[in-house]
Structures are given as structure tokens and as C-alpha cells.
Design an enzyme around this catalytic site. Structure first.
Site, PDB file in Angstrom:
ATOM      1  N   HIS A  21       0.851  -1.213   0.000  1.00  0.00           N
ATOM      2  CA  HIS A  21       0.000   0.000   0.000  1.00  0.00           C
ATOM      3  C   HIS A  21       0.874   1.247   0.000  1.00  0.00           C
ATOM      4  O   HIS A  21       1.451   1.630   1.008  1.00  0.00           O
ATOM      5  CB  HIS A  21      -0.950   0.030   1.202  1.00  0.00           C
ATOM      6  CG  HIS A  21      -1.954   1.133   1.088  1.00  0.00           C
ATOM      7  ND1 HIS A  21      -3.297   0.906   0.874  1.00  0.00           N
ATOM      8  CD2 HIS A  21      -1.813   2.474   1.106  1.00  0.00           C
ATOM      9  CE1 HIS A  21      -3.924   2.064   0.780  1.00  0.00           C
ATOM     10  NE2 HIS A  21      -3.041   3.039   0.925  1.00  0.00           N
ATOM     11  N   HIS A  70       1.540   5.338  -2.168  1.00  0.00           N
ATOM     12  CA  HIS A  70       1.087   6.382  -3.108  1.00  0.00           C
ATOM     13  C   HIS A  70       2.324   7.019  -3.728  1.00  0.00           C
ATOM     14  O   HIS A  70       2.910   7.947  -3.175  1.00  0.00           O
ATOM     15  CB  HIS A  70       0.262   7.450  -2.390  1.00  0.00           C
ATOM     16  CG  HIS A  70      -1.029   6.930  -1.858  1.00  0.00           C
ATOM     17  ND1 HIS A  70      -2.239   7.082  -2.531  1.00  0.00           N
ATOM     18  CD2 HIS A  70      -1.307   6.229  -0.743  1.00  0.00           C
ATOM     19  CE1 HIS A  70      -3.189   6.496  -1.828  1.00  0.00           C
ATOM     20  NE2 HIS A  70      -2.660   5.970  -0.732  1.00  0.00           N
ATOM     21  N   GLN A  73      -9.519   9.242  -5.984  1.00  0.00           N
ATOM     22  CA  GLN A  73      -9.268   9.992  -4.743  1.00  0.00           C
ATOM     23  C   GLN A  73     -10.417  10.938  -4.351  1.00  0.00           C
ATOM     24  O   GLN A  73     -10.744  11.065  -3.177  1.00  0.00           O
ATOM     25  CB  GLN A  73      -7.978  10.812  -4.916  1.00  0.00           C
ATOM     26  CG  GLN A  73      -7.665  11.802  -3.823  1.00  0.00           C
ATOM     27  CD  GLN A  73      -7.028  11.163  -2.604  1.00  0.00           C
ATOM     28  OE1 GLN A  73      -5.864  10.788  -2.618  1.00  0.00           O
ATOM     29  NE2 GLN A  73      -7.809  11.023  -1.540  1.00  0.00           N
ATOM     30  N   HIS A  95      -9.274   1.800  -0.368  1.00  0.00           N
ATOM     31  CA  HIS A  95      -9.224   2.524   0.885  1.00  0.00           C
ATOM     32  C   HIS A  95     -10.619   2.358   1.486  1.00  0.00           C
ATOM     33  O   HIS A  95     -11.599   2.838   0.903  1.00  0.00           O
ATOM     34  CB  HIS A  95      -8.947   3.995   0.629  1.00  0.00           C
ATOM     35  CG  HIS A  95      -7.536   4.293   0.235  1.00  0.00           C
ATOM     36  ND1 HIS A  95      -6.983   3.845  -0.934  1.00  0.00           N
ATOM     37  CD2 HIS A  95      -6.563   4.993   0.890  1.00  0.00           C
ATOM     38  CE1 HIS A  95      -5.723   4.268  -0.997  1.00  0.00           C
ATOM     39  NE2 HIS A  95      -5.447   4.957   0.092  1.00  0.00           N
ATOM     40  N   GLU A 124     -11.243   4.519   6.183  1.00  0.00           N
ATOM     41  CA  GLU A 124     -10.101   5.211   6.803  1.00  0.00           C
ATOM     42  C   GLU A 124     -10.694   6.339   7.638  1.00  0.00           C
ATOM     43  O   GLU A 124     -10.617   7.515   7.290  1.00  0.00           O
ATOM     44  CB  GLU A 124      -9.151   5.749   5.727  1.00  0.00           C
ATOM     45  CG  GLU A 124      -7.851   6.280   6.314  1.00  0.00           C
ATOM     46  CD  GLU A 124      -6.879   6.784   5.256  1.00  0.00           C
ATOM     47  OE1 GLU A 124      -7.192   6.680   4.052  1.00  0.00           O
ATOM     48  OE2 GLU A 124      -5.808   7.284   5.634  1.00  0.00           O
ATOM     49  N   ASP A 177       2.334   3.418   2.854  1.00  0.00           N
ATOM     50  CA  ASP A 177       1.298   4.376   2.469  1.00  0.00           C
ATOM     51  C   ASP A 177       1.882   5.667   1.891  1.00  0.00           C
ATOM     52  O   ASP A 177       1.611   6.004   0.742  1.00  0.00           O
ATOM     53  CB  ASP A 177       0.374   4.686   3.666  1.00  0.00           C
ATOM     54  CG  ASP A 177      -0.986   5.214   3.237  1.00  0.00           C
ATOM     55  OD1 ASP A 177      -1.238   5.319   2.019  1.00  0.00           O
ATOM     56  OD2 ASP A 177      -1.800   5.526   4.119  1.00  0.00           O
TER      57      ASP A 177
END
Ligand code: FE2
Length: 423
Positions: free
Chosen positions: A57, A59, A152, A210, A213, A309
Site C-alpha cells: 500500500h 502512493h 481519490q 481505501h 479510513e 502508504d
């Protein structure tokens, strides 16, 4: 003639050392004392040799943007998303690629040779998608990069999000993502999970969302993702990332949810560095930790990984992409201090995420890819305790990174003494 022999390697969970023989990029043999010659030999000196670290995981499109155009002062998820929204219009393909490739070098130096990166598909131009597809190809000889189409700004909430996500998949993005807790209502979140899982099922793709969260104990998107995994026969191909709401949920409800997740063969990915800094921001005291229930998920038979992350981006100011930082933080936050538990945490940054990403040839058995890391320590617990030098990083039998041993010299008045923090 062999290509490489790694002598005196201490494999995880073993007391004796072995020699590892490599031919044609694969592990050809493992023996106590190997006969034969190779083009190259390394003496691991009894140090720990492990299969590479895996980050399931991450970005990569936002990594290393810290401070652009400003710093996240509140430290919240929502300010991070707003800040990323300010930054996105200024990005270019070349700039994203340069940052991503720089990050990959850090990862390789730390012994991480597989990364699943979410890529934001909210921007109509899909610049980040193009950039990371290029990076995936360029870095392939050294690192496996898997990409997740990540809406997103919300799959149902943002105009054009569905079309952009489908375009990204058409361009070659590997996995379907989502962010149900960012949709406008709980019902919209559930609908987004249903539609995204259907897209994955129709295309034969994996899912990594996701999911929850949030510190909201009443959020129910994990339940929906579990149920869709079951309904569409996606077991083993779906990962729920973060699952932070589980930290705050009622215990009775969790006792119902865990067996459902196990039954659906869903994977879970906690992100300790980010969860401990972003969750609980609206609490006074006691302040929730916000990480999902890692030991309980594992005890229920669910495959759990821990991801990094973020590194120096709108959500997280720190990090050097070291999966042993992740393991160290995860162990502390989850209070997994028993010896078996510490080994489980090590698995959560190695073989568990490799399973989630469906990496073929992963491991240190004969026939596996000759990918391995030699660490300046004796065992997995020391690896987490010391986060030691990655002396050698090997990919397909070739040394692709090396770090000098970290050996301080102490002088207490009589003579120099080289020391290391191991007994
Ligand atoms: Fe994330």
C-alpha cells in the site's frame, strides 16, 4: 557453473546457516555446505537473509512532494486531500516520473522489491497514470510495481470519476481501487463499492480499496466490501486497506464481521505510520490509535499486511520508504510484543503482502526467484529492533544495492572498539 553463491546465510526461523546457489535468476539449491563454483560469491557471515520486503500500500504519485505548495498543518486526512487537490494542477508527467524513480531507488536500497501503488485517477488528464505506467515499465528489471486505479475525489462524488477510472484501467492499470468513506453518504459509499467490485469482476482484476479510513464506529463499508467479495466470487483477490473504523467499532459487531471477512477470503492492509498520525485527530483524551485490529484479524485467519502508504507528501511529512520502520511502528501500535507476534509482524511486510499482490516466484525455496536481502542482524526480531543496514540487495541473482555495515567505534579511554548492537 553457478551464477552466484551466497554462503553462510541465516534464513528466517533457522539456527544453522546454509549456502544458497543461484542459476538463471532462480534459487537452484540450498545446502549446509555447498560444493561447486560460481561466477560470484558473497559471504553473508551468518547474517539474516530474507526474501525482499514488499509494500502492498503506497502512493507513488504524491511521494516526495512535502511542502508543495504548503505543509499540512492540521495533520488531518481531509486537509491532506485538500492540499493534494491544490498541488495536482501543477504536476507534469516528467516531474511525477522523476519523483517516483527517486523513491524507487530509496526502496531498492532498503530491500523492498515490490510495491503496490495507488494512482489518483481523479484528474481528467490522467498524468499520474501515464507517468506511473512508464515508471512501472522502466523499473521492471529491479522492482515489481503494481498500480491501483484510485478515485481519490470519490467514485460517485466527483464528476467524470467513473470514466476516468475506466480509462485508467484501459491504459493498463492493474487493480481497481475506491474510497467509499469519502462519498457523500453511507448509501453512496456502499453503491460505489458494489459498482467498483462489479467492474473488477467483469475485467478479471483484483480490488484494493481505501475502506473506512475513519474513526467512525458506525461506518459499514468493510461489511459491504466483504459481502461484495462473497457475492461476486472475488475471494483472494480483494484487499481492504486501512480498515481504521474497526479500531472504534463495537466489539460485538467486530465479532460478527471478522468471520465474514475470513469466509470471503479478504485481505487486510494496515498502514501503521499513517494511521497513528492521522486517526484520532478529533479526540481529546483518551486519544484513539486508529489502526485496524491487526492481531484479531490475523487470529481470525485473515491475511494481513502492513503498508508504508506515504513518504513526505500531503499526508505524512516523514519516512524513507523503509518497511522495517513500518514493522516497528505496527508492532508497537498493535502491542504485538510476543515472539510469535513479532514474527507475524515481519511476515506482514514480506510474504503476506507478496500474497496480496499475487507475486509469482516469491520466497527462499528452491525454484523461487533469486531475490533476497542480507541484513546486518541475526534474526527477524533483531531486524525490527535495529532496522539494520541492508548489506546486499539481490534481484534475480544480481547484486543491485549494497550498504556498508553500520559499526560504530567507541573509545572509553584506552583503545578503539568496534561495536554492534547485537548480543
Ligand atoms: Fe493510502
Amino acid at each position: 557453473m553457478l551464477d552466484l553463491i551466497v554462503r553462510n546465510a541465516r534464513l528466517p526461523g533457522t539456527d544453522d546457516t546454509v549456502d544458497i546457489a543461484v542459476r538463471g535468476g532462480k534459487i537452484a539449491d540450498l545446502q549446509r555446505s555447498l560444493e561447486g563454483q560460481a561466477t560470484e560469491e558473497i559471504d553473508a557471515g551468518g547474517h539474516l537473509v530474507t526474501a525482499p520486503f514488499v509494500d502492498s500500500h503506497f502512493h507513488m504519485d504524491s511521494a516526495l512532494t512535502y511542502g508543495q505548495p504548503r505543509v499540512n498543518e492540521s495533520g488531518t486526512l481531509l486537509e491532506g486531500i485538500a492540499l493534494w487537490g491544490e498541488l495536482k494542477p501543477t504536476l507534469t508527467v516528467d516531474e511525477i516520473k522523476a519523483r517516483a524513480l527517486h523513491l524507487c531507488r530509496w526502496s531498492i536500497a532498503r530491500g523492498t522489491l515490490a510495491i503496490r501503488s495507488h494512482v489518483d485517477t481523479s484528474d481528467d488528464r490522467l498524468l499520474a497514470v501515464q507517468a506511473l505506467i512508464d515508471v512501472r515499465e522502466e523499473i521492471k528489471p529491479w522492482l515489481d510495481l503494481q498500480l491501483v486505479a484510485f478515485p481519490q475525489d470519490g467514485f460517485l462524488r466527483a464528476p467524470g470519476a467513473r470514466e476516468n477510472l475506466l480509462r485508467a484501467l484501459d491504459m493498463g492499470v492493474d487493480v481497481v481501487g475506491g474510497i467509499p468513506h469519502f462519498e457523500r453518504t453511507m448509501a453512496d459509499g456502499a453503491q460505489s463499492v458494489r459498482e467498483l467490485c462489479e467492474i473488477a469482476a467483469a475485467r478479471g482484476l483484483m480490488v484494493d480499496m481505501h475502506c473506512d479510513e475513519t474513526d467512525d464506529p458506525l461506518s459499514r463499508h468493510i461489511e459491504t466490501l466483504t459481502s461484495e467479495t462473497q457475492r461476486l466470487g472475488l475471494g483472494g483477490r480483494v484487499a481492504g486497506s486501512h480498515l481504521a473504523s474497526m479500531h472504534s467499532m463495537d466489539n460485538y459487531y467486530v465479532s460478527k464481521l471478522l468471520p465474514l471477512m475470513a469466509e470471503a477470503h479478504m485481505h487486510a492492509i494496515a498502514n501503521p505510520l499513517i494511521n497513528i498520525t492521522i486517526q484520532g485527530r478529533h479526540d481529546s483524551y483518551p486519544k484513539r490509535r486508529g489502526m485496524t485490529r491487526v492481531p484479531e484479524l490475523m487470529a481470525a485467519g485473515i491475511n494481513v499486511a502492513m503498508g508504508h502508504d506515504c513518504v513526505m507528501d500531503p499526508w505524512y511529512s516523514l519516512g524513507s520508504h523503509d518497511m522495517l520502520d513500518v514493522a516497528q511502528m505496527g508492532l508497537h501500535v498493535a502491542q504485538m510484543t510476543g515472539v510469535d507476534e513479532m514474527h507475524q509482524v515481519f511476515d506482514a511486510v514480506t510474504k503476506n503482502p507478496a500474497c496480496i499482490m499475487d507475486i509469482t516466484g516469491y520466497g527462499l525455496d528452491v525454484g523461487c526467484n533469486a531475490d533476497m536481502v542480507i541484513l546486518q542482524c541475526q534474526d527477524r526480531v533483531e531486524a525490527i529492533r535495529l532496522r539494520p543496514a541492508r548489506l546486499f540487495v539481490i534481484r534475480r541473482g544480481r547484486i543491485i544495492a549494497r550498504t556498508a555495515a553500520n559499526t560504530p567505534v567507541v573509545n572509553l579511554g584506552s583503545h578503539d572498539e568496534a561495536i554492534f548492537f547485537t548480543l
